[in-house]
Design a protein around this motif. Structure first.
Motif, PDB file in Angstrom:
ATOM      1  N   ARG A  83     -14.244  -9.888  -5.349  1.00  0.00           N
ATOM      2  CA  ARG A  83     -14.224 -11.250  -5.869  1.00  0.00           C
ATOM      3  C   ARG A  83     -12.881 -11.609  -6.488  1.00  0.00           C
ATOM      4  O   ARG A  83     -12.491 -12.768  -6.487  1.00  0.00           O
ATOM      5  N   GLU A  84     -12.181 -10.626  -7.062  1.00  0.00           N
ATOM      6  CA  GLU A  84     -10.891 -10.908  -7.685  1.00  0.00           C
ATOM      7  C   GLU A  84      -9.943  -9.748  -7.448  1.00  0.00           C
ATOM      8  O   GLU A  84     -10.369  -8.633  -7.151  1.00  0.00           O
ATOM      9  N   ALA A  85      -8.656 -10.025  -7.591  1.00  0.00           N
ATOM     10  CA  ALA A  85      -7.627  -9.014  -7.367  1.00  0.00           C
ATOM     11  C   ALA A  85      -7.658  -7.978  -8.487  1.00  0.00           C
ATOM     12  O   ALA A  85      -7.823  -8.313  -9.659  1.00  0.00           O
ATOM     13  N   GLU A  86      -7.494  -6.717  -8.085  1.00  0.00           N
ATOM     14  CA  GLU A  86      -7.541  -5.626  -9.057  1.00  0.00           C
ATOM     15  C   GLU A  86      -6.855  -4.414  -8.452  1.00  0.00           C
ATOM     16  O   GLU A  86      -6.978  -4.140  -7.262  1.00  0.00           O
ATOM     17  N   SER A  87      -6.118  -3.685  -9.284  1.00  0.00           N
ATOM     18  CA  SER A  87      -5.500  -2.426  -8.865  1.00  0.00           C
ATOM     19  C   SER A  87      -5.824  -1.379  -9.917  1.00  0.00           C
ATOM     20  O   SER A  87      -5.751  -1.657 -11.113  1.00  0.00           O
ATOM     21  N   LEU A  88      -6.160  -0.174  -9.477  1.00  0.00           N
ATOM     22  CA  LEU A  88      -6.428   0.905 -10.411  1.00  0.00           C
ATOM     23  C   LEU A  88      -6.255   2.249  -9.738  1.00  0.00           C
ATOM     24  O   LEU A  88      -6.264   2.353  -8.511  1.00  0.00           O
ATOM     25  N   VAL A  89      -6.088   3.255 -10.555  1.00  0.00           N
ATOM     26  CA  VAL A  89      -6.005   4.640 -10.094  1.00  0.00           C
ATOM     27  C   VAL A  89      -7.131   5.397 -10.773  1.00  0.00           C
ATOM     28  O   VAL A  89      -7.303   5.309 -11.995  1.00  0.00           O
ATOM     29  N   VAL A  90      -7.917   6.119  -9.987  1.00  0.00           N
ATOM     30  CA  VAL A  90      -9.074   6.845 -10.516  1.00  0.00           C
ATOM     31  C   VAL A  90      -8.878   8.336 -10.247  1.00  0.00           C
ATOM     32  O   VAL A  90      -8.518   8.740  -9.149  1.00  0.00           O
ATOM     33  N   ILE A  91      -9.112   9.127 -11.277  1.00  0.00           N
ATOM     34  CA  ILE A  91      -9.108  10.586 -11.131  1.00  0.00           C
ATOM     35  C   ILE A  91     -10.535  11.052 -11.304  1.00  0.00           C
ATOM     36  O   ILE A  91     -11.217  10.683 -12.252  1.00  0.00           O
ATOM     37  N   GLY A  92     -11.012  11.847 -10.364  1.00  0.00           N
ATOM     38  CA  GLY A  92     -12.383  12.321 -10.436  1.00  0.00           C
ATOM     39  C   GLY A  92     -12.613  13.487  -9.529  1.00  0.00           C
ATOM     40  O   GLY A  92     -11.677  14.016  -8.899  1.00  0.00           O
TER      41      GLY A  92
END
Length: 141
Positions: free
Chosen positions: A127-136
């Motif tokens: 729905r909207e612009a988003e950037s992220l980095v996930v460690i898991g």
């Protein structure tokens, strides 16, 4: 008073069998009275579900959202401490933002490569612009 030996365990077993019977009988009555399908929720689907399901489900052990004054390399050094952890760069974009999302994805992957992280990239509509980095612990990238 003389206690009879050997009669205590039979009483306990009979009591437990009676309790089990009553619980089972109550559960079967409750099943017969229960409607076959639960009523549908009155909330509209568009409010409860995202546009499309996200490619990365679950929760990571750490999440980084790029922003002014934040150092991705320092964050990775502090949080990516286990070889079993995977690094995932996620870039989400609205319907008209695909080109900008691909530019953000390239910038993010360049920063991750410079920090020495072997990351996988997920670019998906949202729905909207988003950037992220996930460690898991989602598996090897």
């Amino acid at each position: 008073m003389i206690a009879r030996l050997g009669s205590g365990w039979q009483t306990i077993t009979a009591d437990l069998a009676l309790i089990l019977f009553l619980v089972t009988a109550q559960a079967s009555i409750a099943d017969a009275e229960r409607p076959s399908a639960p009523p549908a929720p009155s909330v509209a689907k568009s409010e409860t579900k995202p546009l499309v399901p996200h490619a990365v489900e679950g929760s990571g052990t750490a999440v980084f959202r790029p922003g002014t004054g934040l150092d991705l390399a320092a964050w990775l050094a502090e949080t990516h401490t286990d070889d079993r952890q995977s690094v995932t760069a996620i870039v989400r974009f609205p319907a008209d933002g695909r080109a900008a999302a691909l530019d953000r994805a390239e910038t993010l992957m360049t920063a991750l490569d410079a920090a020495g992280a072997r990351a996988r990239l997920v670019v998906e509509p949202a729905r909207e612009a988003e950037s992220l980095v996930v460690i898991g612990y989602e598996g090897a990238p």
